[in-house]
Write a protein that holds these residues in place. Structure first.
Motif, mmCIF file in Angstrom:
data_model
loop_
_atom_site.group_PDB
_atom_site.id
_atom_site.type_symbol
_atom_site.label_atom_id
_atom_site.label_comp_id
_atom_site.label_asym_id
_atom_site.label_seq_id
_atom_site.Cartn_x
_atom_site.Cartn_y
_atom_site.Cartn_z
ATOM 1 N N THR A 1 -3.438 -8.223 -1.235
ATOM 2 C CA THR A 1 -2.546 -7.098 -1.568
ATOM 3 C C THR A 1 -1.412 -7.469 -2.513
ATOM 4 N N GLU B 1 -7.200 -5.669 8.807
ATOM 5 C CA GLU B 1 -7.589 -4.910 7.612
ATOM 6 C C GLU B 1 -8.528 -3.761 7.975
ATOM 7 N N LYS C 1 -6.546 -1.001 9.754
ATOM 8 C CA LYS C 1 -5.679 -0.208 8.877
ATOM 9 C C LYS C 1 -6.453 0.580 7.837
ATOM 10 N N GLU C 2 -7.430 -0.071 7.200
ATOM 11 C CA GLU C 2 -8.095 0.511 6.038
ATOM 12 C C GLU C 2 -9.574 0.835 6.263
ATOM 13 N N GLN C 3 -10.117 0.429 7.416
ATOM 14 C CA GLN C 3 -11.554 0.539 7.683
ATOM 15 C C GLN C 3 -12.331 -0.089 6.522
ATOM 16 N N LEU C 4 -11.948 -1.342 6.238
ATOM 17 C CA LEU C 4 -12.511 -2.051 5.093
ATOM 18 C C LEU C 4 -12.620 -3.536 5.417
#
Length: 213
Positions: free
Chosen positions: A30, A84, A87-90
């Motif tokens: 990030t 990760e 938070k981002e479904q990634l």
């Protein structure tokens, strides 16, 4: 006495490095780090407990260092993947690639002075990979895409790092926790059958439980 001192130094270094690795991966992905949320603190605290238990078990059982190193690296990266995905479904591909590249480096580095041990664990590494390939491959096909491709790729890498010794337990506990959580949330009507839950946090919990038990 010297051996015990080395073991305690490994423990101290491992516990210090865990949050350091998490912060580095976060910053790399990030390009910023704004402190830790309560969720991140809990995830890292669980990892520290799991590492402490793993260290005690491996030290007492005289487990080859390469296996301990592989389990440690997987645990450290799982803290990042857990947060990760929550938070981002990634599951970032370049972090997965980094983890994959590190694997032959670990094996090769250890094999320079103890190739016999590396050769002995290769069948278990293959078994772990095949276990995840079959179980998650079938899950992906049967779910008609409901299971993310990132989950499948992560599971394959987990298989080679945790080997056939630890990956079945980690997956079993993770699925058990996921099923229990889903049932409770469905009964509370917090989610519906159509909702998709990030699965990596449950895989992370499965790894933590496996290390502790």
């Amino acid at each position: 006495q010297g051996y015990e001192m080395n073991e305690y130094l490994i423990l101290a270094a491992g516990m210090i490095l865990l949050p350091g690795i998490y912060i580095c991966l976060t910053f790399w992905q990030t390009e910023k780090f704004n402190g830790m949320s309560k969720f991140e603190v809990i995830v890292l605290a669980a990892a520290e407990i799991a590492f402490l238990r793993m260290w005690r078990t491996d030290s007492a059982g005289e487990v080859p260092y390469i296996l301990s190193e592989m389990k440690y690296v997987m645990l450290a990266f799982m803290t990042y993947f857990c947060v990760e995905d929550h938070k981002e479904q990634l599951v970032p591909n370049r972090v997965l690639l980094l983890l994959l590249v590190l694997f032959p480096i670990l094996l090769g580095g250890y094999g320079i002075h103890d190739m016999d041990t590396v050769l002995k664990i290769i069948p278990s590494i293959i078994l772990g990979f095949l276990f995840c390939l079959i179980s998650f491959g079938l899950g992906y096909l049967l779910s008609h895409g409901s299971m993310g491709a990132g989950d499948v790729k992560l599971s394959l890498i987990m298989g080679i790092y945790l080997t056939g010794n630890d990956i079945p337990g980690a997956i079993f506990y993770g699925c058990l926790i996921a099923a229990g959580y889903s049932i409770v949330q469905l009964l509370r009507k917090k989610i519906s059958k159509k909702d998709r839950l990030p699965f990596v946090p449950f895989l992370y919990m499965g790894v933590v439980v496996r290390y502790i038990l």
